[in-house]
Design an enzyme around this catalytic site. Structure first.
Site, PDB file in Angstrom:
ATOM      1  N   CYS A 478      33.139   9.419  19.738  1.00  0.00           N
ATOM      2  CA  CYS A 478      34.528   9.284  20.206  1.00  0.00           C
ATOM      3  C   CYS A 478      35.475  10.404  19.767  1.00  0.00           C
ATOM      4  O   CYS A 478      36.283  10.864  20.584  1.00  0.00           O
ATOM      5  CB  CYS A 478      35.090   7.913  19.860  1.00  0.00           C
ATOM      6  SG  CYS A 478      34.542   7.207  18.310  1.00  0.00           S
ATOM      7  N   ARG A 507      23.159   8.750  11.105  1.00  0.00           N
ATOM      8  CA  ARG A 507      23.847   7.967  10.078  1.00  0.00           C
ATOM      9  C   ARG A 507      22.938   7.886   8.856  1.00  0.00           C
ATOM     10  O   ARG A 507      21.755   7.575   8.971  1.00  0.00           O
ATOM     11  CB  ARG A 507      24.216   6.577  10.598  1.00  0.00           C
ATOM     12  CG  ARG A 507      25.253   6.667  11.717  1.00  0.00           C
ATOM     13  CD  ARG A 507      25.736   5.336  12.230  1.00  0.00           C
ATOM     14  NE  ARG A 507      26.632   5.541  13.368  1.00  0.00           N
ATOM     15  CZ  ARG A 507      27.132   4.562  14.116  1.00  0.00           C
ATOM     16  NH1 ARG A 507      26.828   3.299  13.849  1.00  0.00           N
ATOM     17  NH2 ARG A 507      27.934   4.840  15.125  1.00  0.00           N
ATOM     18  N   GLN A 525      22.990   6.797  21.867  1.00  0.00           N
ATOM     19  CA  GLN A 525      23.655   5.643  22.479  1.00  0.00           C
ATOM     20  C   GLN A 525      24.029   5.987  23.913  1.00  0.00           C
ATOM     21  O   GLN A 525      24.272   7.145  24.225  1.00  0.00           O
ATOM     22  CB  GLN A 525      24.939   5.272  21.717  1.00  0.00           C
ATOM     23  CG  GLN A 525      24.724   4.687  20.367  1.00  0.00           C
ATOM     24  CD  GLN A 525      26.024   4.252  19.709  1.00  0.00           C
ATOM     25  OE1 GLN A 525      26.003   3.450  18.808  1.00  0.00           O
ATOM     26  NE2 GLN A 525      27.143   4.795  20.133  1.00  0.00           N
ATOM     27  N   ASP A 527      26.751   5.954  25.210  1.00  0.00           N
ATOM     28  CA  ASP A 527      28.125   5.883  24.727  1.00  0.00           C
ATOM     29  C   ASP A 527      29.079   6.405  25.802  1.00  0.00           C
ATOM     30  O   ASP A 527      28.831   7.462  26.381  1.00  0.00           O
ATOM     31  CB  ASP A 527      28.215   6.765  23.473  1.00  0.00           C
ATOM     32  CG  ASP A 527      29.333   6.370  22.556  1.00  0.00           C
ATOM     33  OD1 ASP A 527      29.929   5.324  22.777  1.00  0.00           O
ATOM     34  OD2 ASP A 527      29.591   7.129  21.599  1.00  0.00           O
ATOM     35  N   HIS A 529      33.497   6.637  26.798  1.00  0.00           N
ATOM     36  CA  HIS A 529      34.892   6.377  26.450  1.00  0.00           C
ATOM     37  C   HIS A 529      35.755   6.591  27.679  1.00  0.00           C
ATOM     38  O   HIS A 529      35.694   7.643  28.310  1.00  0.00           O
ATOM     39  CB  HIS A 529      35.326   7.282  25.296  1.00  0.00           C
ATOM     40  CG  HIS A 529      34.549   7.033  24.049  1.00  0.00           C
ATOM     41  ND1 HIS A 529      33.421   7.759  23.728  1.00  0.00           N
ATOM     42  CD2 HIS A 529      34.693   6.091  23.081  1.00  0.00           C
ATOM     43  CE1 HIS A 529      32.918   7.291  22.593  1.00  0.00           C
ATOM     44  NE2 HIS A 529      33.672   6.281  22.187  1.00  0.00           N
ATOM     45  N   LYS A 610      38.542  -6.719  21.255  1.00  0.00           N
ATOM     46  CA  LYS A 610      37.236  -6.348  21.790  1.00  0.00           C
ATOM     47  C   LYS A 610      36.568  -7.550  22.432  1.00  0.00           C
ATOM     48  O   LYS A 610      36.911  -8.701  22.165  1.00  0.00           O
ATOM     49  CB  LYS A 610      36.332  -5.789  20.680  1.00  0.00           C
ATOM     50  CG  LYS A 610      36.062  -6.777  19.556  1.00  0.00           C
ATOM     51  CD  LYS A 610      35.140  -6.176  18.501  1.00  0.00           C
ATOM     52  CE  LYS A 610      34.874  -7.182  17.383  1.00  0.00           C
ATOM     53  NZ  LYS A 610      33.883  -6.690  16.399  1.00  0.00           N
ATOM     54  N   HIS A 656      36.245   1.871  24.472  1.00  0.00           N
ATOM     55  CA  HIS A 656      34.899   2.205  23.994  1.00  0.00           C
ATOM     56  C   HIS A 656      33.942   1.221  24.662  1.00  0.00           C
ATOM     57  O   HIS A 656      34.177   0.006  24.612  1.00  0.00           O
ATOM     58  CB  HIS A 656      34.770   1.997  22.477  1.00  0.00           C
ATOM     59  CG  HIS A 656      35.688   2.816  21.643  1.00  0.00           C
ATOM     60  ND1 HIS A 656      35.270   3.929  20.945  1.00  0.00           N
ATOM     61  CD2 HIS A 656      37.011   2.672  21.358  1.00  0.00           C
ATOM     62  CE1 HIS A 656      36.291   4.431  20.265  1.00  0.00           C
ATOM     63  NE2 HIS A 656      37.356   3.683  20.497  1.00  0.00           N
TER      64      HIS A 656
END
Length: 781
Positions: A478, A507, A525, A527, A529, A610, A656
């Protein structure tokens, strides 16, 4: 199916008991400003709000445990101190003034009196008493109450009642998958604990229907396990939290350790505790009283010294002769537990630091019905057969190596599945108006300070020096997307902008937390946005939910939706939160219908509300994979703006969202969901061509080449095995189809098709066969 069978089925549909994943989440704590050493457990999932226990190299257990000793003398001494303190609390309680109260049930019905007509009163009436007015069966079946107070009576003080300090199990519970929700007026309340004010909503929670009830039930069971361990071995108990599916207790045993042969004695001792129907008694203690109670336990002393402020109070619970430092609540008595099993044991360390004392951990599971334990054990055996670690080894999909622990090596057949998942999502992106982007893998740490992630996540980042400055590998996408948005002047006409990124993330998980593909250090991911205007939130969220539905319908998985709203420590204006929550609720109603989703009050992220999407696999296990979250904070941190139709500047909102989440973790989930029997479109071994005789090898190779040209994974068995053995081997290897070729098939330009389940589909022309396979692949079957 009987009603009891329905209840049991629903229970295991709601029971999130992914043990391998849980091993990576369980309790470990980090010292202030430092990182827990790589040990036998995982990094803490959520920071505590209170002071942290000091972590040092000093071993505090010492000779507090020397050898196993049944029912040691200090149990009686502790109980004597308890009784002395209990007398003081009884004298305090006698000064409280009972006043009449009203209790409102969830349906709005107000109750004011017991069945004999006597009024409900603060300091006397319990949730159990209220439940009896409705029905004795309801009272006996309820595990715990959820109480929302209108107000407290004048002579009640939360601090005096030990309610204002930190829950000392908060971190361990969070790491075990148990989230606690903060509220000033809503509490989980013991069924036998007197109410302390008029109640605006009293919910009576049952084990089979409510996760909070399961948590309380398993917390009580952890105390029963602790009592058994003290009785049998005289060990020094440390912490014993409930998990998302069970519980454990950590104990100090010096150089001793648990063994599998300890399970049976523990189960026998817990059975005695269940039969005794010991009451769970709650008692408030001062810090000084608690230190006296636990004078023989250096670990409880450490918790009290650091976690409980001077001059304040905390609480303990007693069942039998076990007395434990605990916030509660608990079941009314130990007889509520009808079935118990010790499931496994492991070594760990005090506070998760290998410089500290070695501890012994014993895990358990329990239920209010013996049949539930039987079903649980059956499901555990099924889960072992479907364990993704077992399947990926059998099918040569993925390997790991100690030289890059926590990072998967995707073997050729595993990469086929991995790439198919990514390609599927990329096709969806094309249809749904996403723009794929590629962002750097490493950034100057200044980026993470600006985003706010360095404050919370630096311990979990791989950091290193570059020309005297600190850099890090990205753990999420992000902030990079925010830099891209900020790189140009944006107009309201440009929005929404949907950036999708399959960038590699890292990570720095502790080595002991790593578990197959469910907890790794390197992953990708799906992922994305979405930068949108506030008036676009509803439509973008609805589109994301429809995207999610198509994905999980394709996988053959069901799901539940939960809206998590503004937490106590939220950032941003309340009015914006209210509008955003209303937009999310409206989108969820449009998507699923009113009443088809539930609210998690005060459980949103600090930066925005969320939608939690919980998907169920073929074994009715719950997985948190997809997510849709609103973010008001990152646009502020990066000063993101767009020009409105009034030529003014406004901030976008970030959505997200992820459908698969971690591709690695989704691979593991699907591996277990399908039990290694991949559908054709995902399968790494789609077709095996089986010649009946060596004379037809060339024909089989021609069939293989045609299918390969169409993008299918095809092999030809040219071994010297018998025909039957070749077919059997292909089915064991999970090839979706076997194409048998003999003289007749060569003559007719056909193949004879068999399925993985050994179903004979019969003869089909080569062109028709290819068309059928292409249709199955296009339909994601």
């Amino acid at each position: 199916m009987s009603e009891n069978d329905d209840v049991t089925s629903k229970l295991f549909a709601d029971l999130n008991v992914a043990e391998a994943e849980q091993q990576g989440k369980e309790a470990t704590k980090v010292s202030s400003g430092g990182v827990a050493k790589e040990g036998l457990q995982g990094r803490r999932a959520k920071a505590s709000t209170g002071p942290r226990i000091e972590v040092g190299s000093k071993h505090i257990g010492g000779d507090s445990f020397v050898e196993r000793q049944a029912s040691p003398e200090w149990l009686k001494k502790r109980e004597s101190v308890y009784e002395t303190i209990k007398q003081r609390r009884s004298e305090e309680l006698a000064t409280k003034k009972p006043v009449d109260i009203t209790v409102t049930m969830p349906d709005g019905k107000e109750l004011t009196a017991n069945k004999d007509g006597s009024p409900f009163q603060a300091w006397k009436t319990t949730p159990y008493d209220v439940a009896v007015v409705i029905s004795q069966g309801l009272a006996d079946a309820s595990t715990v109450a959820r109480v929302t107070y209108s107000r407290f009576v004048d002579d009640y003080s939360p601090s005096e009642d030990g309610m204002e300090g930190e829950d000392t199990l908060m971190d361990a519970m969070a790491d075990g998958g148990v989230e606690q929700k903060a509220s000033d007026k809503t509490f989980l309340w013991d069924m036998m604990r007197p109410l302390v004010g008029p109640v605006s909503k009293l919910e009576l929670l049952k084990f089979a229907d409510d996760q909070d009830a399961k948590t309380v039930f398993w917390h009580s069971s952890a105390h029963m396990l602790g009592e058994a361990l003290e009785h049998l071995y005289g060990c020094k108990l440390t912490i014993g939290p409930p998990l998302a599916g069970g519980f454990y207790y950590d104990s100090y045993m010096g150089k001793d350790a648990y063994r599998e042969e300890d399970y049976k004695p523990v189960e026998t001792e817990v059975a005695k505790i269940m039969k005794a129907k010991q009451k769970f008694e709650r008692m408030v203690v001062t810090k000084e009283e608690a230190l006296e109670l636990f004078a023989d336990n250096p670990f409880k002393q450490s918790i009290l010294t650091t976690k409980v402020a001077d001059g304040t109070r905390t609480t303990v619970y007693k069942c039998g002769d076990l007395i434990d430092l605990c916030r509660g609540p608990h079941v009314s008595h130990t007889g509520k537990v009808k079935a118990f099993a010790a499931t496994r044991h492991s070594a760990t360390n005090w506070l998760g630091d290998t410089d500290n004392d070695s501890l012994q951990r014993m895990y358990g599971i329990s239920f209010p019905d013996k049949k539930m334990l039987k079903v649980w054990k059956e499901n555990q055996e099924k889960a072992k057969a479907r364990d993704h670690r077992r399947i990926m080894n059998q099918q040569n999909l993925v390997m790991f190596h100690e030289l890059s622990a926590g990072s998967a090596f995707w073997l050729p057949h595993g990469a086929r599945v991995y790439n198919a998942l990514i390609s599927y999502i990329k096709d969806q992106y094309w249809k749904r108006g996403y723009d794929e982007v590629i962002t750097p893998n490493i950034y100057n740490l200044d980026l993470w300070h600006q985003s706010g992630h360095a404050l919370h996540y630096k311990d979990a980042m791989f950091c290193f020096d570059v020309e005297g400055q600190e850099w890090a590998m990205k753990p999420m996408n992000c902030p990079g997307h925010c830099l891209m948005f900020a790189s140009a002047i944006r107009s309201y006409r440009d929005l929404p902008i949907r950036y999708a990124d399959f960038g590699v993330l890292h990570r720095n998980e502790l080595s002991g937390a790593l578990s197959g593909l469910t907890r790794v250090r390197r992953f990708q991911q799906d992922d994305a946005h979405i930068f949108c205007r506030e008036d676009q939130i509803e439509s973008e969220v609805l589109a994301a939910l429809e995207f999610m539905k198509e994905v999980y319908d394709t996988f053959g998985m069901t799901y539940k939706l939960e809206l998590s709203t503004r937490p106590k420590k939220a950032m941003g204006e309340i009015a914006l939160w209210n509008r955003a929550e209303a937009a999310l609720a409206k989108a969820m109603n449009a998507f699923a219908g009113e009443g088809a989703w539930r609210t998690n009050p005060a459980d949103g992220a600090f930066y925005g509300p969320k939608i939690d999407i919980k998907v169920m696999d073929a074994m009715d296990r719950v997985h948190q994979c997809a997510t849709v979250q609103l973010d008001f904070q990152l646009p502020i941190n990066f000063d993101l703006q767009y020009t409105t139709d009034q030529q003014e500047f406004a901030r976008p909102v970030i959505v997200h969202r992820a459908m698969l989440g971690s591709v690695e973790r989704m691979f593991a989930v699907l591996c277990e969901h399908y039990g290694g029997k991949w559908p054709l479109w995902l399968s790494p071994r789609q077709v095996m061509v089986v010649p009946i005789h060596a004379d037809w090898y060339d024909y089989c190779q021609m069939i293989r080449d045609k299918l390969h040209a169409e993008g299918f994974y095809v092999d030809v068995d040219l071994s010297k095995n018998t025909f039957k053995k070749k077919v059997a081997n292909a089915q064991v290897a999970q090839y979706n189809f076997q194409l048998v070729c003999g003289e007749a098939e060569v003559k007719n330009n056909t193949v004879n098709i068999r399925t993985r389940e050994n179903q004979v589909e019969g003869e089909m022309s080569v062109d028709d066969m290819i068309s059928m396979f292409k249709k199955l692949r296009a339909e994601h079957k």
